[in-house]
Design a protein around this motif. Structure first.
Motif, short mmCIF file in Angstrom:
data_model
loop_
_atom_site.label_atom_id
_atom_site.label_comp_id
_atom_site.label_asym_id
_atom_site.label_seq_id
_atom_site.Cartn_x
_atom_site.Cartn_y
_atom_site.Cartn_z
N VAL A 237 30.82 30.67 23.66
CA VAL A 237 29.97 31.56 22.88
C VAL A 237 28.71 31.92 23.68
O VAL A 237 28.26 33.07 23.67
N LEU A 238 28.16 30.95 24.39
CA LEU A 238 26.99 31.23 25.23
C LEU A 238 27.34 32.23 26.34
O LEU A 238 26.54 33.11 26.66
N SER B 153 21.87 37.14 19.58
CA SER B 153 23.28 36.83 19.34
C SER B 153 23.60 35.34 19.44
O SER B 153 24.50 34.85 18.75
N ILE B 154 22.91 34.62 20.29
CA ILE B 154 23.21 33.19 20.45
C ILE B 154 22.05 32.31 20.02
O ILE B 154 22.02 31.12 20.33
N GLY B 155 21.09 32.90 19.28
CA GLY B 155 19.95 32.12 18.81
C GLY B 155 20.35 30.89 18.01
O GLY B 155 19.88 29.79 18.29
N PRO B 156 21.25 31.01 16.99
CA PRO B 156 21.64 29.82 16.22
C PRO B 156 22.53 28.86 16.99
O PRO B 156 22.68 27.70 16.60
N VAL B 157 23.16 29.35 18.06
CA VAL B 157 24.12 28.52 18.80
C VAL B 157 23.43 27.56 19.76
O VAL B 157 23.90 26.44 19.98
N ALA C 209 21.30 32.13 29.68
CA ALA C 209 22.46 31.72 28.88
C ALA C 209 23.63 31.33 29.77
O ALA C 209 24.36 30.36 29.49
N LEU C 210 23.82 32.06 30.86
CA LEU C 210 24.90 31.76 31.81
C LEU C 210 24.70 30.39 32.44
O LEU C 210 25.65 29.59 32.56
N LEU C 211 23.50 30.10 32.83
CA LEU C 211 23.18 28.82 33.45
C LEU C 211 23.42 27.66 32.47
O LEU C 211 24.01 26.63 32.84
N LEU C 212 23.01 27.83 31.23
CA LEU C 212 23.17 26.78 30.23
C LEU C 212 24.65 26.51 29.95
O LEU C 212 25.06 25.35 29.77
N SER D 43 29.31 33.21 13.90
CA SER D 43 30.68 33.43 13.41
C SER D 43 31.70 32.96 14.43
O SER D 43 32.72 32.35 14.07
N LEU D 44 31.45 33.25 15.69
CA LEU D 44 32.36 32.79 16.74
C LEU D 44 32.39 31.27 16.80
O LEU D 44 33.46 30.65 16.91
N ALA D 45 31.22 30.63 16.70
CA ALA D 45 31.16 29.17 16.74
C ALA D 45 31.85 28.56 15.52
O ALA D 45 32.55 27.55 15.63
#
Length: 414
Positions: free
Chosen positions: A386-387, A246-250, A308-311, A375-377
């Motif tokens: 988004v992350l 889900s967040i690969g491109p982000v 993802a939360l940490l980032l 899409s969200l980004a």
């Protein structure tokens, strides 16, 4: 099929070697389309939604390619020969990426969407055939060991290539640096293909049945979708891959726009991911043997969510590297565990149909997942938020796996 026990062991060991070396050379070429592909597209001017299309749209064509798989496989006497031309075609995209900077600027980003999408068809055909070939060339008792070893060597190849390419891309001017990278990666992919061609079949899968016969078999219970256990597994796999991708491109956008990194840092970040992946790949067999595959899927998804939360909450270069280490390791554990869980739900007589359904599940999820975050980004939501949403999806997928995944009876992991 090899009958003599000594000859069988000799052939199996040779297959094991070639399948490991195949993925090692494949890994050498992978950073060009994995670690630095998004950087290349960003430098060409890609937007978040275009990055999402680059990641997600090929998955739909992967799904379409599964409809051609039985037809293609039926043209050849065994999986090795059926795999050759789709594998060659899938590697040609490296050459086309090298030509993109020669195109008019107005179509360069479009071509970066088009090339992986079109070449997803041979990638999909070769992918399904290769998964069957993997089961045909190695006994079940060594399959988890082989998958772990392949991940280990793949990540080693990626690590070596990433170090070299990260240095190369910063020292040589754009776009010649990327063009030469893609040409060199194409060469590594050809060496990988040579090793695959040396594999010999030990456990042949029956050739695809005629369409009418397949339809009759499915109406009498042969379809994987008639199995309650497989449908439950399908839900787990779908949620797993949607959340995971889900967040690969982000993430590349967050690193470039939020932290202002260059290819050198992307290389270091990728190496941290690999360090985590190599570590947990080496431990995967023992962890799965002790705790079971479903629990390791839950643990892996939880770890990717924490990364993802940490980032998102502590954005800095050191934090990004720690997140990469955690995320890379826990995703590798998840990936090994989910494939083992799928393999444990198949048998020689249903291997082909179940593998096809498995590939279809991954294709659909791999399309939906990247489009969620991109899409969200693209809608203007901050990349950090988004992350956070991606982390939530990964925790949710872990909960679904905890609820639905049950460990089937399977041979001991070695």
């Amino acid at each position: 099929m090899v009958q003599d026990p000594d000859q069988y062991l000799k052939t199996e060991n040779a297959n094991y070697h070639h399948l490991v070396m195949d993925i090692a050379w494949f890994g050498v070429g992978m950073p060009a389309v994995m670690n630095f592909f998004s950087m290349f597209a960003i430098k060409l001017g890609a937007t978040p939604i275009e990055l999402g299309w680059m990641s997600g749209l090929p998955a739909i064509f992967l799904l379409l390619s599964t409809m051609l798989n039985d037809w293609w496989r039926g043209r050849y006497p065994d999986s090795v020969r059926a795999l050759y031309w789709p594998a060659v075609a899938s590697r040609l995209r490296y050459l086309l990426y090298a030509l993109v900077p020669f195109l008019p600027a107005s179509v360069q980003v479009f071509s970066m969407v088009l090339i992986p999408t079109v070449f997803a068809i041979p990638i999909g055909i070769s992918g399904v055939i290769f998964l069957v070939l993997l089961r045909e060339s190695i006994g079940d008792s060594r399959l988890t060991s082989l998958v772990s070893r392949r991940l280990l060597f793949m990540n080693g190849g990626i690590a070596l290539s990433t170090i070299v390419l990260g240095f190369w891309l910063e020292k040589v001017s754009f776009p010649a640096n990327y063009q030469i990278m893609y040409l060199a990666s194409f060469g590594a992919q050809l060496v990988s293909l040579w090793h695959v061609n040396q594999v010999r079949i030990l456990h042949p899968t029956p050739p695809p049945l005629p369409r009418s016969t397949r339809r009759d078999r499915e109406t009498t219970g042969g379809s994987p979708w008639r199995s309650k256990d497989f449908r439950r597994l399908a839900v787990v796999l779908t949620s797993l891959f949607i959340a995971g991708y889900s967040i690969g491109p982000v993430i590349p956008l967050f690193l470039v726009r939020g932290l202002g990194v260059s290819e050198g840092f992307v290389a270091v970040y990728s190496l941290m991911e690999l360090a985590g992946a190599v570590t947990l790949s080496a431990l995967a067999s023992r962890l799965i043997h002790r705790f079971g595959r479903p629990r390791m899927i839950v643990a892996g998804l939880t770890g990717t969510g924490l990364a993802a939360l940490l980032l998102a909450l502590l954005p800095s270069l050191p934090t990004a590297l720690i997140a990469g280490l955690i995320g890379g390791g826990t995703w590798a554990l998840t990936d090994i565990s989910q494939f083992g869980l799928f393999s444990a739900n198949t048998s020689p007589e249903n291997r082909a149909s179940y593998t096809k359904a498995y590939y279809q599940i991954i294709s659909i999820a791999s399309f939906i997942g990247p489009m969620v975050g991109s899409s969200l980004a693209n809608a203007g939501i901050s990349l950090a938020l988004v992350l956070l949403l991606g982390a939530g999806l990964r925790f949710l997928a872990g909960g679904i796996a905890h609820r639905l995944a049950t460990q089937p009876a399977e041979p001991s992991v070695v």
